[in-house]
Design a protein around this motif. Structure first.
Motif, PDB file in Angstrom:
ATOM      1  N   GLN A   1     -11.934  -7.737  33.619  1.00 50.19           N
ATOM      2  CA  GLN A   1     -12.655  -8.726  34.401  1.00 50.19           C
ATOM      3  C   GLN A   1     -13.425  -8.095  35.549  1.00 50.19           C
ATOM      4  O   GLN A   1     -14.477  -8.581  35.961  1.00 50.19           O
ATOM      5  N   GLU A   2     -12.914  -6.973  36.078  1.00 49.05           N
ATOM      6  CA  GLU A   2     -13.563  -6.304  37.214  1.00 49.05           C
ATOM      7  C   GLU A   2     -13.223  -4.819  37.174  1.00 49.05           C
ATOM      8  O   GLU A   2     -12.090  -4.438  36.878  1.00 49.05           O
ATOM      9  N   ALA A   3     -14.208  -3.969  37.453  1.00 54.94           N
ATOM     10  CA  ALA A   3     -14.006  -2.516  37.516  1.00 54.94           C
ATOM     11  C   ALA A   3     -14.536  -2.027  38.854  1.00 54.94           C
ATOM     12  O   ALA A   3     -15.726  -2.163  39.138  1.00 54.94           O
ATOM     13  N   LYS A   4     -13.652  -1.483  39.680  1.00 56.94           N
ATOM     14  CA  LYS A   4     -14.018  -1.050  41.024  1.00 56.94           C
ATOM     15  C   LYS A   4     -13.750   0.455  41.162  1.00 56.94           C
ATOM     16  O   LYS A   4     -12.702   0.942  40.756  1.00 56.94           O
TER      17      LYS A   4
ATOM     18  N   ILE B   1     -12.599   3.513  43.041  1.00 59.63           N
ATOM     19  CA  ILE B   1     -11.744   3.843  44.173  1.00 59.63           C
ATOM     20  C   ILE B   1     -12.107   5.212  44.740  1.00 59.63           C
ATOM     21  O   ILE B   1     -12.173   5.417  45.944  1.00 59.63           O
ATOM     22  N   ASN B   2     -12.371   6.144  43.840  1.00 54.15           N
ATOM     23  CA  ASN B   2     -12.714   7.490  44.274  1.00 54.15           C
ATOM     24  C   ASN B   2     -13.518   8.168  43.168  1.00 54.15           C
ATOM     25  O   ASN B   2     -13.215   8.013  41.988  1.00 54.15           O
ATOM     26  N   GLY B   3     -14.552   8.892  43.533  1.00 55.67           N
ATOM     27  CA  GLY B   3     -15.351   9.596  42.545  1.00 55.67           C
ATOM     28  C   GLY B   3     -16.785   9.766  42.992  1.00 55.67           C
ATOM     29  O   GLY B   3     -17.293   8.998  43.821  1.00 55.67           O
ATOM     30  N   ASP B   4     -17.425  10.782  42.465  1.00 59.52           N
ATOM     31  CA  ASP B   4     -18.793  11.108  42.822  1.00 59.52           C
ATOM     32  C   ASP B   4     -19.761  10.644  41.743  1.00 59.52           C
ATOM     33  O   ASP B   4     -19.392  10.483  40.577  1.00 59.52           O
ATOM     34  N   GLU B   5     -21.015  10.443  42.169  1.00 63.24           N
ATOM     35  CA  GLU B   5     -22.067  10.080  41.228  1.00 63.24           C
ATOM     36  C   GLU B   5     -22.575  11.322  40.505  1.00 63.24           C
ATOM     37  O   GLU B   5     -22.512  12.424  41.054  1.00 63.24           O
ATOM     38  N   PRO B   6     -23.095  11.190  39.270  1.00 62.87           N
ATOM     39  CA  PRO B   6     -23.236   9.944  38.512  1.00 62.87           C
ATOM     40  C   PRO B   6     -22.007   9.592  37.692  1.00 62.87           C
ATOM     41  O   PRO B   6     -22.028   8.685  36.886  1.00 62.87           O
ATOM     42  N   PHE B   7     -20.902  10.357  37.876  1.00 58.57           N
ATOM     43  CA  PHE B   7     -19.704  10.133  37.073  1.00 58.57           C
ATOM     44  C   PHE B   7     -19.084   8.760  37.350  1.00 58.57           C
ATOM     45  O   PHE B   7     -18.592   8.093  36.441  1.00 58.57           O
ATOM     46  N   ALA B   8     -19.094   8.336  38.639  1.00 55.31           N
ATOM     47  CA  ALA B   8     -18.474   7.068  38.998  1.00 55.31           C
ATOM     48  C   ALA B   8     -19.151   5.906  38.269  1.00 55.31           C
ATOM     49  O   ALA B   8     -18.492   5.016  37.716  1.00 55.31           O
ATOM     50  N   THR B   9     -20.495   5.908  38.270  1.00 53.99           N
ATOM     51  CA  THR B   9     -21.219   4.827  37.593  1.00 53.99           C
ATOM     52  C   THR B   9     -20.974   4.856  36.091  1.00 53.99           C
ATOM     53  O   THR B   9     -20.800   3.809  35.448  1.00 53.99           O
ATOM     54  N   ALA B  10     -20.950   6.054  35.486  1.00 54.32           N
ATOM     55  CA  ALA B  10     -20.715   6.169  34.048  1.00 54.32           C
ATOM     56  C   ALA B  10     -19.347   5.619  33.672  1.00 54.32           C
ATOM     57  O   ALA B  10     -19.195   4.895  32.683  1.00 54.32           O
ATOM     58  N   ALA B  11     -18.325   5.938  34.467  1.00 60.12           N
ATOM     59  CA  ALA B  11     -16.985   5.440  34.182  1.00 60.12           C
ATOM     60  C   ALA B  11     -16.900   3.931  34.383  1.00 60.12           C
ATOM     61  O   ALA B  11     -16.272   3.214  33.595  1.00 60.12           O
ATOM     62  N   GLN B  12     -17.545   3.453  35.453  1.00 57.53           N
ATOM     63  CA  GLN B  12     -17.499   2.024  35.753  1.00 57.53           C
ATOM     64  C   GLN B  12     -18.158   1.205  34.643  1.00 57.53           C
ATOM     65  O   GLN B  12     -17.636   0.166  34.211  1.00 57.53           O
ATOM     66  N   LYS B  13     -19.331   1.652  34.165  1.00 59.25           N
ATOM     67  CA  LYS B  13     -20.031   0.926  33.098  1.00 59.25           C
ATOM     68  C   LYS B  13     -19.232   0.938  31.801  1.00 59.25           C
ATOM     69  O   LYS B  13     -19.166  -0.066  31.084  1.00 59.25           O
ATOM     70  N   ALA B  14     -18.613   2.076  31.485  1.00 59.33           N
ATOM     71  CA  ALA B  14     -17.845   2.159  30.241  1.00 59.33           C
ATOM     72  C   ALA B  14     -16.598   1.283  30.301  1.00 59.33           C
ATOM     73  O   ALA B  14     -16.204   0.665  29.302  1.00 59.33           O
ATOM     74  N   ALA B  15     -15.963   1.214  31.480  1.00 61.21           N
ATOM     75  CA  ALA B  15     -14.692   0.494  31.591  1.00 61.21           C
ATOM     76  C   ALA B  15     -14.856  -1.002  31.368  1.00 61.21           C
ATOM     77  O   ALA B  15     -13.919  -1.679  30.929  1.00 61.21           O
ATOM     78  N   VAL B  16     -16.042  -1.546  31.688  1.00 66.05           N
ATOM     79  CA  VAL B  16     -16.251  -2.987  31.526  1.00 66.05           C
ATOM     80  C   VAL B  16     -16.082  -3.418  30.079  1.00 66.05           C
ATOM     81  O   VAL B  16     -15.669  -4.548  29.788  1.00 66.05           O
ATOM     82  N   GLY B  17     -16.360  -2.521  29.135  1.00 67.60           N
ATOM     83  CA  GLY B  17     -16.249  -2.871  27.723  1.00 67.60           C
ATOM     84  C   GLY B  17     -14.906  -2.573  27.102  1.00 67.60           C
ATOM     85  O   GLY B  17     -14.717  -2.808  25.902  1.00 67.60           O
ATOM     86  N   TRP B  18     -13.951  -2.050  27.848  1.00 65.95           N
ATOM     87  CA  TRP B  18     -12.639  -1.739  27.297  1.00 65.95           C
ATOM     88  C   TRP B  18     -11.805  -3.015  27.126  1.00 65.95           C
ATOM     89  O   TRP B  18     -12.015  -4.007  27.820  1.00 65.95           O
ATOM     90  N   THR B  19     -10.863  -2.962  26.224  1.00 63.75           N
ATOM     91  CA  THR B  19      -9.903  -4.053  26.059  1.00 63.75           C
ATOM     92  C   THR B  19      -8.489  -3.491  26.110  1.00 63.75           C
ATOM     93  O   THR B  19      -8.252  -2.330  25.742  1.00 63.75           O
ATOM     94  N   PHE B  20      -7.563  -4.347  26.569  1.00 63.91           N
ATOM     95  CA  PHE B  20      -6.178  -3.931  26.775  1.00 63.91           C
ATOM     96  C   PHE B  20      -5.239  -4.943  26.128  1.00 63.91           C
ATOM     97  O   PHE B  20      -5.598  -6.120  25.914  1.00 63.91           O
ATOM     98  N   THR B  21      -4.058  -4.483  25.855  1.00 65.18           N
ATOM     99  CA  THR B  21      -2.957  -5.406  25.598  1.00 65.18           C
ATOM    100  C   THR B  21      -2.506  -5.901  26.960  1.00 65.18           C
ATOM    101  O   THR B  21      -2.103  -5.104  27.806  1.00 65.18           O
ATOM    102  N   PRO B  22      -2.631  -7.207  27.248  1.00 62.56           N
ATOM    103  CA  PRO B  22      -2.419  -7.678  28.624  1.00 62.56           C
ATOM    104  C   PRO B  22      -0.984  -7.459  29.101  1.00 62.56           C
ATOM    105  O   PRO B  22      -0.052  -7.290  28.310  1.00 62.56           O
ATOM    106  N   ALA B  23      -0.839  -7.472  30.411  1.00 63.08           N
ATOM    107  CA  ALA B  23       0.485  -7.338  31.009  1.00 63.08           C
ATOM    108  C   ALA B  23       1.320  -8.580  30.736  1.00 63.08           C
ATOM    109  O   ALA B  23       0.783  -9.688  30.559  1.00 63.08           O
ATOM    110  N   ARG B  24       2.623  -8.390  30.685  1.00 62.35           N
ATOM    111  CA  ARG B  24       3.526  -9.510  30.407  1.00 62.35           C
ATOM    112  C   ARG B  24       4.681  -9.459  31.392  1.00 62.35           C
ATOM    113  O   ARG B  24       5.179  -8.391  31.749  1.00 62.35           O
TER     114      ARG B  24
END
Length: 831
Positions: A70-73, A75-98
């Motif tokens: 739902q949200e990718a923030k 916390i720490n990292g330099d550009e352009p790596f931070a933006t690349a990781a942030q954009k990729a993470a939005v499309g990930w899916t997880f087995t939700p917490a229970r």
């Protein structure tokens, strides 16, 4: 119990309590009812185009009850790596917490490591081993794990494990220690500067605690090369205990080679410290800091729809506002600047310009003969660099860089300045010839003009010894190198390399009166040429998945140099030959439980023709750089010696981005010189004619760094560093003259404690602001750096060294300085 032992005991007890509390807090198990989210489907994080080097990004993800991000923030990292990781993470899916049988939303921190993507020969799969599950950005190494960092939204619960995500890349360079610019901000006493981390690395021996001059595996500070993006710079630190000359937000990583470095580096007989700037950013961002002693800022923005980027940064130091409280008659200031512009010609070609420089000023206020207070400049130094680059990226990996560099250096006092102007051209090529062979090669030409000016700005015309050493001249150097990395098997890597440098120096005619000895010296160096051929070899042999043997060998040549680098000044004595070092090491790398790694090396460095004034300009435990060795005009500064250094280095560390960080660096070493210390001429008949092997003046048997830091949660992080080393050697004296055996005595050891406390707040999606309280040598310890000797009252003639009685010996007591301490209270922010 002495105060030293008491302080040591208190320090160890305090550190043990902190570490015990941290380990206990991290080891607390999560309630069994809470099951953290797990990666279900995640695409590979692409390595950003035009990026360089390694990087680490930490994201905080809000995982919805559906398992979507739902949200990718960041916390720490330099550009352009931070933006690349942030954009990729939005499309990930997880087995939700229970929580029990109820699906809940949760926050989890993800750590993504970036390494330059290359083709690595596939390892044979173990028979019967299950196929790896979907992991973002390639394959994680066996046993990889992260620190705690996820929390369920309702109700609050202990944090589950963070997932580690990696981009598959090259193995570490043999013999290299690499520290990311983002990581080093967590090191107490480094003040966020990646270059100041050098003091905490194995093989490094400080001249004086807190000051940025180091012996590296026995080589003087002037024999260590400093590079920034392949550009040679004369120094990396401001005067005294100042920060580095480059804004820390610009640094992507720092690579340190204590010896046996790759063929792309050369012309230094000691180690190499190479810094790399961050690649151009894809989004507008900034970084700033306001501290007790200085303030700095950096801004970068893309333009023209991302085809171009512009960056500007700098720092201004105002220690003069606080320094008068401790030294009312001292004036000190410094500043530095950086600017960069880049433009993408197309998807594979880009051009850029990078300009940077620094300035330092030190003065003293004194009364003149009329009683008026006058400011006398003790020392000022500056340098400027302009680097113009063309970069081409090949299909299938590899790159080409062609660059031209212009520079100006200057140093001096109230009596005059030494200056140099330089121009250079270099080409660097890296290509993968096959899945098992990677080739690097390059060539460069480097011109430098040296000159001397008096206090009026007029060219120095005198015939004194300093002008012979640093006389106006033109130096021209040509160099070429090539190395090949051979992947001979899944766990076997061999790097073979060769470098050749042709050094030339042309002494310029100077008007004025010269003595016959000075003319002879000038003629001997008028048109000097020297060739240095440097073979290199490095081998990595993986004995098991967690244990690797590492061997390095190299020969390095360097023109004559000052014992401490001074911008604009250089020894004009190429006619006496090159300095040579033969460097060997044998060690291993070991992956330990808990994400710790251990490296150990046994090293041996031999030095031939070394210009080490600490060994040749000693007169009765004092350095006299103006002293002459004989009537020919040869200064002790340019006299050559042989020497060697050998020892053991140990480094145990955990990534500095982890919640609990540990770092232990230890060096056990011995440095020797084959020389006879300077003594009175009437004593020379009593001493052996052949040089003797004695301890180097800055030999320190033990050097220890112990660092611990812990993320307390809610933006709080605390850390400490314990730093210890043995005292340097000195000689007994009689009537002011050194008495053998030389350097048989030792000054007391020294230790200090550094501290860092940080509270960070997140602002918006990518903004961050931190309050930082930091101090170097918070215990205010003084260091004993020399001895002050009282001449014996018994002044009977010494006709034979064997008739020296105890009452003839001078009484020597340690002389201390300091405390060398640097406090820092300030704010840091980024967006």
């Amino acid at each position: 119990m002495t105060s030293f032992k008491l302080a040591m005991r208190i320090g160890w007890i305090a550190l043990a309590l902190i570490m015990a509390y941290a380990v206990r807090a991290e080891a607390q198990p999560a309630p069994p009812a809470l099951v953290p989210p797990k990666v279900a489907n995640a695409e590979t994080v692409p390595y950003p185009p035009w990026a360089q080097g390694d990087s680490v990004v930490v994201l905080e993800l809000l995982i919805a009850v559906s398992g979507a991000v739902q949200e990718a923030k960041v916390i720490n990292g330099d550009e352009p790596f931070a933006t690349a990781a942030q954009k990729a993470a939005v499309g990930w899916t997880f087995t939700p917490a229970r929580r029990g049988d109820v699906t809940v939303a949760a926050r989890v921190r993800m750590r993504i490591e970036f390494h330059p993507p290359v083709v690595v020969p596939p390892e044979p799969a173990a028979t019967g081993a299950p196929p790896p599950g979907p992991v973002p950005a390639g394959k994680s190494p066996p046993g990889a794990s992260g620190a705690s960092g996820a929390t369920a939204t309702s109700p609050p619960a202990p944090q589950p494990e963070v997932q580690d995500v990696q981009v598959r890349g090259t193995r570490p360079e043999a013999g290299k220690i690499s520290v990311g610019g983002g990581e080093v901000r967590q090191v107490p006493g480094a003040f966020g500067d990646a270059f100041r981390m050098m003091e905490a690395l194995p093989g490094v021996t400080p001249v004086v605690s807190g000051l940025p001059f180091f012996f590296v595996r026995g080589a003087p500070p002037g024999n260590t090369g400093y590079f920034l993006d392949g550009v040679r710079v004369p120094l990396l630190y401001h005067l005294a205990a100042g920060p580095s000359v480059i804004h820390p937000a610009l640094i992507d990583r720092v690579d340190f080679f204590p010896g046996g470095y790759p063929a792309q580096y050369g012309r230094f007989a000691g180690g190499v410290l190479a810094g790399y700037t961050r690649p151009p950013a894809t989004t507008f961002h900034g970084d700033w800091n306001l501290r007790l002693l200085d303030a700095g800022a950096l801004l970068e923005s893309p333009f023209a729809s991302g085809r171009g980027t512009a960056l500007v940064g700098g720092r201004y130091g105002y220690p003069g506002l606080i320094l008068p409280l401790f030294a009312p008659d001292t004036r000190l200031s410094y500043w530095d600047y950086q600017a960069r512009a880049s433009w993408k010609l197309d998807e594979r070609n880009a051009i850029s310009a990078f300009v940077f420089g620094s300035y330092d000023y030190l003065a003293e206020v004194k009364k003149d003969e009329r009683g008026e207070r006058k400011t006398k400049q003790l020392f000022a130094t500056m340098f400027h660099r302009l680097d113009l680059r063309f970069d081409h990226r090949f299909d299938g990996g590899g790159n080409l860089r062609v660059a031209g560099t212009l520079g100006v250096d200057k140093s001096g006092g109230d009596t005059g300045d030494a200056t140099s102007q330089m121009a250079g051209l270099r080409a660097e090529l890296e290509r993968r010839l096959s899945p098992v062979i990677r080739m690097r090669m390059g060539a460069d030409a480097f011109f430098e003009h040296f000159d001397l000016f008096d206090e009026r700005g007029v060219q120095n015309l005198t015939g004194d010894t300093p002008s012979i050493l640093y006389s106006p001249r033109d130096d021209l150097t040509f160099g070429a190198y090539a190395d090949a990395t051979w992947h001979l098997g899944p766990r076997v890597e061999v790097v073979t390399g060769l470098r050749a440098d042709l050094f030339t120096s042309h002494q310029l005619d100077r008007p004025g009166v010269l003595s016959s000895a000075e003319r002879q010296q000038l003629q001997a160096n008028r048109n000097a040429r020297e060739l240095g051929v440097d073979p290199r070899l490095a081998v990595r042999l993986g004995m098991t998945p967690k244990f690797t043997l590492v061997s390095t060998f190299g020969v390095s040549h360097q023109p004559p140099s000052l014992v401490i680098p001074v911008p604009g000044a250089g020894l004009a004595k190429l006619g006496d030959g090159l300095q040579t070092s033969v460097q060997t090491s044998q060690g291993f790398e070991l992956l330990l439980p808990g994400d710790f790694t251990a490296t150990a090396n046994v090293f041996l460095h031999n030095f031939i023709g070394l210009t080490d004034a600490t060994a040749t300009c000693l007169r009765g435990n004092e350095f006299n750089l103006d002293d002459l060795d004989d009537s020919s005009g040869r200064s002790c500064i340019a006299r050559r010696v042989r020497g060697r250094a050998y020892g053991l280095e140990l480094l145990i560390k955990r990534s500095l981005t982890k919640r609990l960080t540990g770092w232990l660096s230890y060096t056990l070493s011995r440095t020797t010189r084959d020389t006879t210390p300077g003594v009175a001429r009437r004593f020379r008949a009593l001493l052996p004619e052949e040089p003797s092997t004695i301890l180097g003046e800055f030999d320190r048997t033990h050097v220890l760094n112990l660092i611990g830091a812990y993320d307390l949660g809610s933006g709080w992080r605390v850390g400490g560093r314990f730093f210890f080393y043995s005292g340097r050697p000195y000689s007994k004296q009689a009537q002011g003259f050194l008495i053998p055996p030389y350097n048989s005595e030792r000054l007391p050891p020294y230790f200090r404690i550094d501290f860092r406390l940080e509270k960070a707040w997140t602002i918006g999606k990518t903004g961050r602001i931190s309050f930082v309280l930091e101090g170097l040598n918070v215990t205010l310890n003084k260091e004993k750096v020399n001895v002050q000797c009282e001449i014996s009252a018994n002044r009977g003639p010494i006709r034979d060294l064997r008739n020296i009685t105890p009452d003839m010996m001078d009484r020597c007591t340690p002389e201390e300085i300091g405390p060398v301490t640097v406090p820092s209270i300030g704010l840091e922010g980024s967006f």
